[in-house]
Design a protein around this motif. Structure first.
Motif, PDB file in Angstrom:
ATOM      1  N   ASN A 158      52.319  -2.077  11.944  1.00  0.00           N
ATOM      2  CA  ASN A 158      51.793  -3.238  11.261  1.00  0.00           C
ATOM      3  C   ASN A 158      52.641  -4.051  10.361  1.00  0.00           C
ATOM      4  O   ASN A 158      52.530  -3.956   9.313  1.00  0.00           O
ATOM      5  N   GLN A 194      49.209  -0.951  19.548  1.00  0.00           N
ATOM      6  CA  GLN A 194      48.030  -1.952  19.920  1.00  0.00           C
ATOM      7  C   GLN A 194      48.113  -2.948  18.676  1.00  0.00           C
ATOM      8  O   GLN A 194      47.871  -4.117  18.883  1.00  0.00           O
ATOM      9  N   VAL A 195      48.518  -2.387  17.572  1.00  0.00           N
ATOM     10  CA  VAL A 195      48.643  -3.420  16.498  1.00  0.00           C
ATOM     11  C   VAL A 195      49.969  -4.642  16.783  1.00  0.00           C
ATOM     12  O   VAL A 195      49.591  -5.571  16.602  1.00  0.00           O
ATOM     13  N   GLU A 196      51.012  -3.940  17.336  1.00  0.00           N
ATOM     14  CA  GLU A 196      52.120  -4.699  17.612  1.00  0.00           C
ATOM     15  C   GLU A 196      51.265  -6.055  18.587  1.00  0.00           C
ATOM     16  O   GLU A 196      51.937  -7.354  18.236  1.00  0.00           O
ATOM     17  N   TRP A 197      50.913  -5.554  19.398  1.00  0.00           N
ATOM     18  CA  TRP A 197      50.265  -6.633  20.490  1.00  0.00           C
ATOM     19  C   TRP A 197      49.387  -7.554  19.801  1.00  0.00           C
ATOM     20  O   TRP A 197      49.445  -8.807  20.262  1.00  0.00           O
ATOM     21  N   GLU A 198      48.529  -7.057  19.170  1.00  0.00           N
ATOM     22  CA  GLU A 198      47.675  -8.025  18.474  1.00  0.00           C
ATOM     23  C   GLU A 198      48.512  -9.061  17.338  1.00  0.00           C
ATOM     24  O   GLU A 198      48.223 -10.253  17.411  1.00  0.00           O
ATOM     25  N   LEU A 199      49.363  -8.510  16.753  1.00  0.00           N
ATOM     26  CA  LEU A 199      50.190  -9.313  15.822  1.00  0.00           C
ATOM     27  C   LEU A 199      50.956 -10.342  16.703  1.00  0.00           C
ATOM     28  O   LEU A 199      51.084 -11.666  16.444  1.00  0.00           O
ATOM     29  N   TRP A 201      50.195 -11.663  19.539  1.00  0.00           N
ATOM     30  CA  TRP A 201      49.332 -12.660  20.317  1.00  0.00           C
ATOM     31  C   TRP A 201      48.656 -13.535  19.120  1.00  0.00           C
ATOM     32  O   TRP A 201      48.710 -14.914  19.243  1.00  0.00           O
ATOM     33  N   ILE A 202      48.420 -13.018  17.982  1.00  0.00           N
ATOM     34  CA  ILE A 202      47.911 -14.085  16.729  1.00  0.00           C
ATOM     35  C   ILE A 202      49.224 -15.070  16.458  1.00  0.00           C
ATOM     36  O   ILE A 202      48.872 -16.182  16.103  1.00  0.00           O
ATOM     37  N   TYR A 254      41.520 -12.516  10.085  1.00  0.00           N
ATOM     38  CA  TYR A 254      42.613 -11.365  11.009  1.00  0.00           C
ATOM     39  C   TYR A 254      43.666 -10.715   9.863  1.00  0.00           C
ATOM     40  O   TYR A 254      43.757  -9.702   9.730  1.00  0.00           O
ATOM     41  N   TRP A 255      44.573 -11.614   9.343  1.00  0.00           N
ATOM     42  CA  TRP A 255      45.518 -11.237   8.556  1.00  0.00           C
ATOM     43  C   TRP A 255      44.933 -10.344   7.337  1.00  0.00           C
ATOM     44  O   TRP A 255      45.741  -9.336   7.158  1.00  0.00           O
ATOM     45  N   ARG A 258      44.062  -6.800   8.388  1.00  0.00           N
ATOM     46  CA  ARG A 258      44.901  -6.064   8.911  1.00  0.00           C
ATOM     47  C   ARG A 258      45.926  -5.694   7.449  1.00  0.00           C
ATOM     48  O   ARG A 258      47.011  -5.027   7.431  1.00  0.00           O
TER      49      ARG A 258
END
Length: 303
Positions: A158, A194-199, A201-202, A254-255, A258
């Motif tokens: 994160n 999983q968090v790395e992927w989400e960040l 993409w965002i 979303y930010w 997190r």
């Protein structure tokens, strides 16, 4: 088209006898609010620079190329480009009247705008490349985080990077699956991945949405230069822009979810900054309509 600008916006030409409408526009209370917003954005910009430097300290290595360095500082470069675009929009939609738009100045402004889009294009490339980097991450099943201490890499989760040592390696990771990425300079567990992927993409999502918003603003500016203040094209551009702003508010949420409150705050400020540009466009439309009405009344009186 730009060289004929004074003829395209005669509503300001007709006002040039007023001191408040000549040269730099008067700064009123509404503009002071914009200055505060822009000032807060500049403060946030400093935080982004520090953040990029901090992450680069954990991911940089001797084999980095110029592209690697610019990719690492993609957020800093992106913010700088958007600041310049915002300033150019202020000049074009509020601060300067048509008499100030000489051929040379227009060429400089368009050159700067092109440079900004190239930098933002690089940001899209950098974010897409990072997604590819995550996709090619090396998976280690049944490995212990302490096995990687001697490699001099950092544990990431994160956007928090910690250099591995014999003490923290015992408590940072959860589970028995690890992923090594960022050219081998960072490692995380399954939850962190999983968090790395989400960040990732965002980040890409945001820059694309902002480019679409900028495209809608460009359309509105060009239409209003032709003295078009109503109609389907203008209405569609405004509606699409409103939907895009809603998408950005969801990104801000979303930010916050997190725990990155600075990023959420920054997103909100940028949205407010561009809404201020919308206010400039609205005021410009009113000026065009007033000038058109005055011209029609003058023609009627003459007849």
């Amino acid at each position: 088209m730009e060289n004929a600008r004074p003829e395209q916006r005669p509503q300001q030409q007709s006002m040039q006898t007023s001191p408040e409408k000549t040269g730099w526009r008067r700064i009123d209370a509404r503009q002071m609010v914009k200055i505060v917003v822009y000032g807060l954005l500049l403060i946030n910009f400093g935080h982004y620079i520090i953040n990029d430097i901090t992450i680069a300290a954990h991911t940089a290595h001797s084999g980095w190329t110029l592209v690697d360095w610019t990719t690492a500082f993609a957020t800093t470069l992106d913010e700088a480009a958007w600041f310049l675009l915002l300033f150019l929009l202020e000049l074009e939609t509020y601060l300067l009247d048509d008499a100030a738009f000489t051929r040379g100045r227009v060429m400089v402004m368009h050159g700067l705008r092109l440079l900004c889009y190239l930098v933002i294009g690089h940001t899209v490339f950098a974010y897409a490349e990072y997604l590819l980097d995550l996709n090619s991450a090396t998976e280690y099943a049944g490995a212990a985080l302490c096995d990687f201490v001697e490699q001099g890499i950092s544990f990431a989760r994160n956007l928090d990077y910690r250099t591995l040592d014999p003490t923290n390696c015992l408590s940072l990771a959860q589970g028995d699956v690890l992923y090594q990425f960022s050219q081998g300079q960072a490692i995380t567990d399954a939850a962190g991945m999983q968090v790395e992927w989400e960040l990732a993409w965002i980040d890409l999502f945001e820059v694309v949405v902002w480019l679409l918003i900028m495209a809608m603003i460009e359309i509105m500016v060009r239409l209003q230069e032709k003295r078009i203040t109503h109609g389907r094209r203008l209405g569609v551009a405004r509606s699409v822009k409103a939907v895009l702003y809603l998408l950005l508010w969801s990104a801000a949420a979303y930010w916050a979810y997190r725990g990155h409150w600075l990023f959420a705050w920054d997103e909100a400020l940028w949205i407010l900054g561009f809404i201020a540009i919308d206010g400039n466009l609205s005021e410009w439309r009113e000026e065009i309509d007033e000038d058109t009405a005055a011209g029609a009344a003058s023609d009627a009186s003459a007849a």
